[in-house]
Write a protein that holds these residues in place. Structure first.
Motif, PDB file in Angstrom:
ATOM      1  N   VAL A 185      99.976  61.957  -3.236  1.00 42.05           N
ATOM      2  CA  VAL A 185      99.301  61.584  -2.155  1.00 42.05           C
ATOM      3  C   VAL A 185      99.635  62.617  -1.124  1.00 42.05           C
ATOM      4  O   VAL A 185      98.764  62.931  -0.351  1.00 42.05           O
ATOM      5  N   ILE A 186     100.674  63.238  -1.208  1.00 39.85           N
ATOM      6  CA  ILE A 186     100.725  64.408  -0.208  1.00 39.85           C
ATOM      7  C   ILE A 186      99.773  65.542  -0.556  1.00 39.85           C
ATOM      8  O   ILE A 186      99.132  66.071   0.341  1.00 39.85           O
ATOM      9  N   GLY A 187      99.376  65.839  -1.762  1.00 37.50           N
ATOM     10  CA  GLY A 187      98.490  66.795  -2.151  1.00 37.50           C
ATOM     11  C   GLY A 187      97.151  66.278  -1.671  1.00 37.50           C
ATOM     12  O   GLY A 187      96.222  67.102  -1.233  1.00 37.50           O
ATOM     13  N   SER A 188      96.811  64.984  -1.803  1.00 34.68           N
ATOM     14  CA  SER A 188      95.544  64.637  -1.475  1.00 34.68           C
ATOM     15  C   SER A 188      95.212  64.598   0.240  1.00 34.68           C
ATOM     16  O   SER A 188      94.154  64.968   0.675  1.00 34.68           O
ATOM     17  N   PHE A 189      96.402  64.469   1.024  1.00 39.89           N
ATOM     18  CA  PHE A 189      96.452  64.546   2.498  1.00 39.89           C
ATOM     19  C   PHE A 189      95.947  65.853   2.857  1.00 39.89           C
ATOM     20  O   PHE A 189      95.076  66.257   3.614  1.00 39.89           O
ATOM     21  N   LEU A 190      96.831  66.922   2.208  1.00 41.65           N
ATOM     22  CA  LEU A 190      96.581  68.177   2.414  1.00 41.65           C
ATOM     23  C   LEU A 190      94.972  68.869   1.918  1.00 41.65           C
ATOM     24  O   LEU A 190      94.340  69.650   2.720  1.00 41.65           O
ATOM     25  N   LEU A 191      94.527  68.237   0.895  1.00 38.68           N
ATOM     26  CA  LEU A 191      93.339  68.676   0.188  1.00 38.68           C
ATOM     27  C   LEU A 191      92.387  68.190   1.213  1.00 38.68           C
ATOM     28  O   LEU A 191      91.078  68.752   1.416  1.00 38.68           O
ATOM     29  N   ASP A 192      92.481  67.097   1.945  1.00 39.29           N
ATOM     30  CA  ASP A 192      91.465  66.757   2.944  1.00 39.29           C
ATOM     31  C   ASP A 192      91.190  67.827   4.307  1.00 39.29           C
ATOM     32  O   ASP A 192      90.255  67.604   4.690  1.00 39.29           O
ATOM     33  N   LYS A 193      92.047  68.574   4.254  1.00 39.38           N
ATOM     34  CA  LYS A 193      92.112  69.513   5.336  1.00 39.38           C
ATOM     35  C   LYS A 193      91.297  71.017   4.867  1.00 39.38           C
ATOM     36  O   LYS A 193      90.866  71.764   5.631  1.00 39.38           O
ATOM     37  N   THR A 194      90.796  70.756   3.678  1.00 42.08           N
ATOM     38  CA  THR A 194      90.004  71.953   2.888  1.00 42.08           C
ATOM     39  C   THR A 194      88.511  71.335   2.695  1.00 42.08           C
ATOM     40  O   THR A 194      88.336  70.169   2.945  1.00 42.08           O
ATOM     41  N   ASP A 195      87.551  72.165   2.440  1.00 43.87           N
ATOM     42  CA  ASP A 195      86.142  71.858   1.819  1.00 43.87           C
ATOM     43  C   ASP A 195      86.103  71.927   0.793  1.00 43.87           C
ATOM     44  O   ASP A 195      84.988  72.312   0.175  1.00 43.87           O
ATOM     45  N   ALA A 196      86.818  71.627  -0.315  1.00 40.20           N
ATOM     46  CA  ALA A 196      86.754  72.071  -1.722  1.00 40.20           C
ATOM     47  C   ALA A 196      86.074  71.153  -2.445  1.00 40.20           C
ATOM     48  O   ALA A 196      85.798  71.116  -3.720  1.00 40.20           O
ATOM     49  N   GLY A 197      85.502  70.090  -1.785  1.00 46.87           N
ATOM     50  CA  GLY A 197      84.734  69.023  -2.794  1.00 46.87           C
ATOM     51  C   GLY A 197      85.500  68.388  -3.702  1.00 46.87           C
ATOM     52  O   GLY A 197      86.572  67.943  -3.230  1.00 46.87           O
ATOM     53  N   GLU A 198      84.789  68.212  -4.797  1.00 47.73           N
ATOM     54  CA  GLU A 198      85.380  67.212  -5.838  1.00 47.73           C
ATOM     55  C   GLU A 198      86.510  68.072  -6.703  1.00 47.73           C
ATOM     56  O   GLU A 198      87.361  67.541  -7.465  1.00 47.73           O
TER      57      GLU A 198
END
Length: 417
Positions: A185-198
């Protein structure tokens, strides 16, 4: 209007999600732990969180509800949404964004009085005022979490952001971490700060239910880092009871077959290392420092050479169980031999001839190997277990399978010896 109430108590939502999506979706009549009204409220909240991931099918027994995920289209774990629906007070969330925005705009660090003074300028005519004590406590909390760093300048302590704002170069790494690791979930929260899509990764076997256990895993990792014992509140689903167990957490292991996460821990009451399913652990309370932590972890490392799964004790006590079987494969099937070598874990593979290989292993519990051994059934010519009960169970299951397919006695000659 969609149901969008934020979550105050995550453990309650985790309990419902675990009961529905890990142990099997229950109807209103089947779920007896809470009232029907509580069931409706939590079910409605989960439907709001999971959206189009939920599917419904009518059967003779009634409406059947289940999760449906196509990894070709959706590559991210939908259960992380539960963590992102956390509620905050107005003051907490306002101070959070103001602090991060202020520190992100500064190339050098700021002291607490400087930060407080600048924050007061944001609401000059408002009652929304943050005093130095509140700001200092929040900054110390963020420092402990690694969000900000401190630097001494004379008598003042200067605060600045500890990580760059641009996470885009890390998107693939974060995407992979969030889907395969405990505390993903830590990675998921950080990933939300990017526009990496799927993202770039798709998974043939996508194990998503570990998302609900991220909080438990984080507390266990913290205890391991500090070499502390913990008090586990562990649920027993067989008799619907909860037990408090003192344990020394040593390692978290993930099943390659089911994705299920297990805690390996030394339990003083049992005087041995045993395993606990993370989805059965309701809470973790940090205990005292354990002087023998390194000794217990070294003991677990020594046991790994005889562990096929998470069993650390054979049915006969300390005696290891031996299993071996011979596999015959065609000249155009070298992948069978390659599979044996790739998946042997703690076992060994011996070539008998160009088309025959023998696998053997000494393990704590040979019954853990049975699902894997079954995948070679059509090619096994001989198999032996040192534990007669395990061997009988395996052969009985095999003959029962022959019966299901109507082969009966005529198939006995083709059964493994």
């Amino acid at each position: 209007m969609p149901y969008s109430e934020l979550i105050k108590n995550f453990s309650r939502v985790r309990d419902y999600m675990r009961e529905f999506y890990v142990y099997g979706f229950k109807s209103r009549d089947e779920y007896t732990k809470k009232s029907a009204r509580s069931y409706d409220d939590e079910k409605r909240r989960m439907e709001s969180l999971l959206g189009d991931r939920m599917r419904f099918r009518r059967t003779a027994e009634g409406k059947n509800v289940f999760l449906s995920i196509d990894t070709r289209v959706s590559r991210r774990n939908p259960l992380y949404k539960a963590w992102k629906a956390k509620s905050f007070t107005d003051g907490d969330i306002t101070l959070h964004f103001l602090l991060l925005d202020l520190l992100a705009s500064e190339k050098s660090g700021l002291s607490v009085p400087e930060i407080t003074d600048r924050l007061s300028g944001v609401f000059p005519d408002s009652a929304r005022v943050f005093d130095e004590s509140t700001v200092r406590k929040k900054l110390k909390e963020y420092e402990a979490e690694g969000l900000v760093r401190t630097e001494k300048s004379g008598k003042s302590l200067l605060y600045s952001l500890s990580c760059p704002n641009d996470l885009a170069p890390c998107a693939d790494m974060l995407g992979f971490f969030s889907e395969v690791s405990p505390c993903g979930v830590i990675g998921s929260f950080l990933l939300d700060k990017t526009d990496a899509g799927e993202g770039s990764f798709a998974f043939k076997h996508h194990y998503i239910t570990g998302a609900l256990d991220s909080g438990i895993a984080a507390e266990l990792f913290a205890a391991m880092r500090e070499k502390r014992s913990v008090i586990l509140e562990n649920a027993n689903r067989k008799n619907d009871s909860v037990a408090k167990i003192v344990a020394v957490p040593l390692k978290i292991m993930c099943s390659a077959q089911s994705g299920r996460q297990y805690l390996m821990a030394f339990v003083p009451r049992f005087r041995r290392i045993t395993s606990f399913r993370l989805d059965n652990i309701l809470s973790v309370t940090a205990g005292e420092e354990c002087e023998r932590f390194d000794e217990y972890r070294a003991a677990l490392a020594g046991m790994r050479k005889n562990m096929w799964g998470i069993s650390t004790q054979s049915r006969g006590g300390d005696r290891l169980e031996h299993v071996e079987f011979t596999v015959r494969y065609g000249k155009n099937e070298p992948y069978i031999r390659q599979r044996l070598e790739r998946e042997k874990r703690c076992g060994t593979v011996e070539d008998i001839d160009g088309n025959t290989a023998k696998f053997s292993a000494d393990v704590f519990d040979a019954s853990e190997m049975i699902p894997w051994i079954r995948t070679f059934l059509c090619r096994i010519t001989e198999i032996h277990f040192s534990d007669p009960d395990t061997e009988k169970r395996f052969l009985d299951d095999l003959h029962a399978m022959y019966g299901l397919y109507g082969l009966g006695e005529e198939a006995d000659g083709n059964a493994v010896q």
